[in-house]
Design an enzyme around this catalytic site. Structure first.
Site, PDB file in Angstrom:
ATOM      1  N   GLN A   8       7.795   5.773   5.969  1.00 55.45           N
ATOM      2  CA  GLN A   8       6.571   5.305   6.815  1.00 55.45           C
ATOM      3  C   GLN A   8       6.621   6.219   8.110  1.00 55.45           C
ATOM      4  OE1 GLN A   8       4.751   1.677   6.905  1.00 55.45           O
ATOM      5  NE2 GLN A   8       6.629   0.791   6.003  1.00 55.45           N
TER       6      GLN A   8
ATOM      7  N   ILE B 265       0.761  -1.185   0.045  1.00 53.10           N
ATOM      8  CA  ILE B 265      -0.162  -0.039  -0.093  1.00 53.10           C
ATOM      9  C   ILE B 265       0.903   1.201  -0.166  1.00 53.10           C
ATOM     10  CG2 ILE B 265      -2.039  -0.994   1.093  1.00 53.10           C
ATOM     11  CD1 ILE B 265      -1.173   0.039   3.787  1.00 53.10           C
TER      12      ILE B 265
ATOM     13  N   LYS C 261       9.834  -5.129  13.864  1.00 51.71           N
ATOM     14  CA  LYS C 261       8.825  -4.889  14.798  1.00 51.71           C
ATOM     15  C   LYS C 261       7.798  -3.961  13.976  1.00 51.71           C
ATOM     16  CE  LYS C 261      10.853  -3.767  18.594  1.00 51.71           C
ATOM     17  NZ  LYS C 261      11.002  -3.653  20.062  1.00 51.71           N
TER      18      LYS C 261
ATOM     19  N   ALA D  35       4.811  -6.654   6.678  1.00 52.81           N
ATOM     20  CA  ALA D  35       6.445  -6.992   6.395  1.00 52.81           C
ATOM     21  C   ALA D  35       7.046  -8.104   6.993  1.00 52.81           C
ATOM     22  CB  ALA D  35       7.083  -5.587   6.474  1.00 52.81           C
TER      23      ALA D  35
ATOM     24  N   GLU E  51       2.229   1.995  11.479  1.00 54.20           N
ATOM     25  CA  GLU E  51       1.413   2.530  12.379  1.00 54.20           C
ATOM     26  C   GLU E  51       2.192   3.412  13.543  1.00 54.20           C
ATOM     27  OE1 GLU E  51      -2.128   1.396  12.291  1.00 54.20           O
ATOM     28  OE2 GLU E  51      -1.986  -0.592  11.545  1.00 54.20           O
TER      29      GLU E  51
END
Lengths: 163, 798
Positions: B696, B505, B759, B549, B763
């Site tokens: 990100q 995405i 990890k 991932a 988000e």
């Protein structure tokens, strides 16, 4: 009542003969009729910049321009930016190098705006780039990388580079 | 230990985890046991293209050239265009819907309303073992449940004709009284006991605490607004249905679509190679997709349906309004003695969305006494849904703002207060952390920011008419995991393919999976092509919860190692192999060559070996499922949330961590807030590609600027209409709002968390940002705004 009319659009140096409803926007003409969906529809009301293309050498919003208005003028879209041999335009290359996008949906509009921004002479400082690139929303939040890419490409291209 | 694939689901645990991400889960962590032996390789110096290197985005060229094809850009013959009509009242019934003028309008092919009688089945929700994020199906009755609900679809030969005709639909309503705000006295909060947390005696400890802070923290409706609106193309071929849908999860979309249509799932294909942003809003297909499927079936033509930008505000939900009452009690030297928390979020009138406002409240700090409850309150709204870090985001906003208030009350440095209340283990689960580089994050962030030069007194730092504020906050996001699959194909012409149904995405999946394969196979990363986002490809779970991932890196690594083994066996055993006299244990695969380990030369290229043994291709399909997993179990991971394992599944508590530092400038006269610079240190474990991970992280931080200062869905109190349902009035951060951002990785590979030691990344970036900005605004102005966004009128009026 809408009327259908034949229209010749010159896109990326090539003539496209289309029959269009008079209400068709330049953006929809590109995406739905000319087979050029590189220009994106993000809002369809002139608020996000994803549909930015060049008409007559200036950046315009494809969603707020009727296709008929662009008749007889040179239209450049993201698909027409790279060299014929596929070599990326300096701004395209800088966007890849600086990771100036994630999902890629606003990217064609960002790049078309960036090329114009440099051409307009508005890439003189990071703050100036931020201001003149603020008509293009990037929800992934790649802005710092977009600024870096525009700064880098502007340096490579020099001011007043032709579109 | 219960098998993760045959779980005896504990209802309480299930609900609890589902609250966290809408995911059901299994009770055990055994599926994670398949950590590849080679994982230690990540500690070696990073070669170009290897895992850990800053490779440019593999899908970069197609995206900058405009040749990446997004969902509705499929050029299909005889395409018809669907435009939706939405309700204009918040509650009641459709008494009459007049479509005569619409039907008579030029180019119209069909109009469908609730009177058309097409059955669309209710899909199974996440909690029920399904993939849907809302139970609502359109046009099944005449009920209006919210303002902006789909009530008709008009299909025409062109988009223009459909748009005109849709405007001609007239509706007579029988309005009933709507419940529009959760604080309405008629509203009925529903306690979510499954996520209640209690230990010690929080009320008594708070009452007797020497130092107290207490506040109410609220966040408004926030919307995902990905740049690509929610839109799809549906096309039938006989009884087989293909849907080009921008999806974070093609397996889940396929499940929901097959349920809606009552169609065998094998007959549904969902294709989503590129997604123009999702941020949680494209996890499951929304109701308009069902109408595209129906219209395409009835008309026998492909149908393209796009929500208009305004329709995206009510055709699906964003983050619900949240409200938290939070009280912290501490000793005079800053030791927490009690946390008392009570939160709620709004949900739809007959559907459920939980935004657990206590997911971080119960996790971040050590306290001997804690009480936390959360409720949901139904109102007349589209069902809210997931937006970046659901739960963790508002939970952290309140907790980290309250901690800043406590630091100020105590006269203590905010970082020092956090270190003082360091949790040595997960305070709720009472198990050790897998890794927690949060101290390192505080230290690295503070150092890079220059935090030690902060004068702690509010309004003490200024430049001309600008007040300067420095604020900080911590952040966290859990590590979700489940098994995954991948396929690797080696071709005799030298190409290497990696296949997965997982979706990129914009996160970088195309790139990092190529890195994972190239590293093991010793081929240049540029030779690896990755195919994603299609239900015809190997099954994969949702790209959500920052899990994909880690899952796919584990699966691709496992497949690559198996490919290498097969290649070496082939080289040593095939009678036509140039290396047939070698023993397999003496062969190595390096730089794309198979050669005896003791001889630096004399190797055979992979492609040459395949040619020599007359194989066109070598195809290897592997996974990280436990041995003996059945097809049904593999499908469950692909079509539901039931295999998602929570952060505590491995016996340790696995979370990513962050420390955010922000400088704001506040104009003293006008109250305008500008973010001047941001520094954040992240513990995301092993970072597979630092260049893309940074994108990100900063993306989350920038979305956090919007959340803190700009974003607010404004609801008309008279009729529940979203007043600012467009990108000019629902303001998100633009380039000029965003300063320089420095990101620092302080993570170490966490092999207890995931197979490759990564990890959460995506988000995590937003968590804590709003609190850090809010704390900076307080430091600048001395004004504490506990209601997001922090706007001029709140600052000037405070």
């Amino acid at each position: 009542m809408a009327t259908q009319r034949a229209v010749r659009l010159r896109i990326n140096g090539r003539d496209h003969d289309l029959t269009l409803d008079s209400r068709v926007t330049l953006l929809d003409a590109l995406r739905e009729y000319a087979g050029l969906p590189g220009s994106k529809k993000g809002c369809d009301q002139g608020q996000c910049g994803a549909c930015t293309v060049h008409v007559g050498g200036q950046r315009v919003l494809g969603c707020l321009t009727l296709a008929m208005q662009a008749e007889g003028r040179e239209i450049t879209t993201i698909e027409g930016l790279a060299a014929p041999d596929g070599t990326l335009h300096a701004v395209q290359a800088a966007f890849v190098e600086h990771d100036a996008f994630q999902c890629g949906y606003c990217t064609p509009g960002q790049i078309m705006s960036a090329v114009a921004c440099i051409h307009e002479g508005h890439a003189g400082s990071d703050d100036e780039i931020r201001e003149y690139m603020s008509g293009n929303i990037c929800r992934c939040g790649a802005y710092p990388h977009i600024v870096a890419a525009v700064r880098d490409a502007a340096a490579r291209l020099g001011k007043g580079t032709s579109l | 230990m219960t098998s993760p694939l045959n779980p005896e689901l504990k209802r309480r645990t299930l609900v609890q985890a589902t609250m966290m991400t809408g995911a059901a889960l299994t009770a055990s962590g055994a599926a994670q046991a398949a950590a590849p032996a080679e994982a230690n390789a990540v500690r070696q110096p990073v070669k170009h293209g290897a895992v850990g290197s800053s490779l440019s985005r593999a899908d970069g060229a197609v995206k900058v050239k405009g040749t990446a094809r997004y969902a509705i850009e499929q050029p299909l013959a005889r395409m018809a265009y669907g435009v939706l009509v939405q309700s204009t009242i918040p509650a009641g019934r459709i008494r009459a819907i007049d479509t005569a003028a619409t039907r008579a309008s030029p180019g119209v092919l069909a109009v469908y309303t609730h009177e058309s009688g097409f059955r669309i089945n209710r899909p199974k929700r996440d909690l029920e073992g399904g993939a849907a994020t809302e139970v609502f199906v359109p046009l099944q009755d005449n009920l209006v449940r919210w303002n902006g609900q789909h009530i008709a679809i008009v299909v025409a030969e062109s988009f223009e004709q459909a748009t005109e005709a849709a405007a001609l639909v007239t509706v007579a309503y029988e309005a009933s009284e709507a419940l529009l705000h959760p604080t309405d006295s008629r509203a009925h909060p529903q306690p979510m006991d499954a996520i209640k947390a209690e230990w010690g005696d929080a009320a008594a400890a708070f009452a007797s605490a020497p130092v107290k802070v207490e506040g109410v923290y609220t966040t408004p409706r926030e919307y995902n607004v990905p740049m690509e609106p929610h839109a799809c193309v549906a096309a039938w071929e006989g009884d087989r249905l293909t849907v080009w849908e921008p999806s974070q999860w093609v397996g889940g979309a396929r499940q929901v679509i097959s349920e809606w249509m009552g169609l065998d799932i094998e007959k549904v294909r969902v294709v989503s190679p590129y997604v123009g942003g999702g941020f949680g809003s494209k996890i499951a297909p929304h109701p308009h997709v069902s109408l595209a499927c129906i219209a395409a079936r009835e008309l026998g033509r492909p149908v393209k349906v796009s929500l208009t930008r305004p329709q995206t505000f009510t055709g699906l939900g964003g983050r619900p309004r949240t409200h938290q009452r939070l009280a912290l009690g501490a000793t005079r030297d800053g030791q927490l003695v009690s946390i008392v928390h009570e939160g709620w979020n709004e949900t739809a009138i007959d559907d459920t969305h939980v935004e657990p406002t206590n997911s971080v409240t119960t996790l971040m700090y050590a306290t001997p006494n804690l009480s936390s409850r959360h409720s949901i309150i139904p109102v007349n709204t589209v069902n809210p849904s997931w937006l970046r870090a659901p739960g963790e985001n508002p939970s952290t906003y309140a907790l980290e703002t309250a901690m800043d208030e406590l630091a100020h009350t105590l006269g203590m440095d905010p970082v020092a207060l956090r270190l003082k209340n360091w949790a040595d283990q997960d305070p709720k689960a009472k198990i050790p952390w897998t890794t927690r580089q949060l101290r390192e994050a505080y230290a690295a962030g503070a150092e890079a920011f220059g935090w030690s030069r902060r004068n702690p007194a509010p309004r003490s730092m200024r430049e001309g008419r600008e007040l300067i504020g420095w604020g900080m906050a911590a952040g966290t996001y859990p590590v979700w995991r489940q098994p995954g699959e991948a396929k690797i194909i080696l071709h005799a012409d030298g190409r290497v393919e990696v296949h997965s149904g997982g979706v990129d995405i914009g996160t970088g999946t195309y790139t990092i999976l190529a890195q994972a394969a190239a590293e093991v196979l010793g081929v240049p990363v540029e030779r690896v092509s990755v195919s994603l986002g299609d239900t015809d490809l190997p099954r994969a779970p949702v790209a959500g919860g920052s899990q994909l991932a880690n899952i796919l890196m584990g699966a691709v690594h496992t497949a690559a190692v198996a490919t290498r083994t097969e290649l070496l066996n082939l080289a040593a055993s095939d009678p036509k192999s140039p290396l047939r006299s070698a023993r397999v244990n003496d062969l190595v695969l390096e730089n794309g060559q198979i050669r005896p380990s003791r001889r630096p030369t004399g190797g055979v290229a992979i492609a040459d070996l395949l040619k020599a043994v007359e194989r066109e291709r070598l195809e290897v399909h592997r996974d990280t499922f436990p041995t003996g997993a059945t097809e049904a179990q593999r499908n469950a991971g692909n079509r539901s949330f039931t295999l998602m394992q929570p952060a505590t599944a491995s016996g340790g508590s696995a979370h990513a961590w962050s420390a955010q530092f922000v400088e704001v400038r506040v104009d003293e006269d006008f109250g305008t807030v500008r973010v001047k610079r941001m520094v954040a240190a992240f513990d995301s474990g092993l970072v597979f590609n630092p260049k893309l991970a940074r994108s990100q992280w900063i993306g989350g931080m920038i979305m956090g600027i919007g959340q803190a200062l700009l974003e607010e869905g404004l609801i008309d109190p008279r009729d529940g209409r979203v007043v600012n349902a467009n990108l000019a009035d629902y303001a998100v951060a633009v380039n000029a709002d965003v300063p320089e951002i420095q990101t620092i990785s302080v993570g170490i590979p966490d092999l207890q968390a995931t197979p490759r030691g990564g990890k959460a990344v995506g988000e995590l970036g937003i968590v804590g940002v709003a609190a850090a900005i809010s704390n900076a605004v307080f430091h600048a102005t001395g004004k504490r705004i506990r209601d997001l966004p922090i706007t001029i009128e709140k600052l000037v009026g405070a």
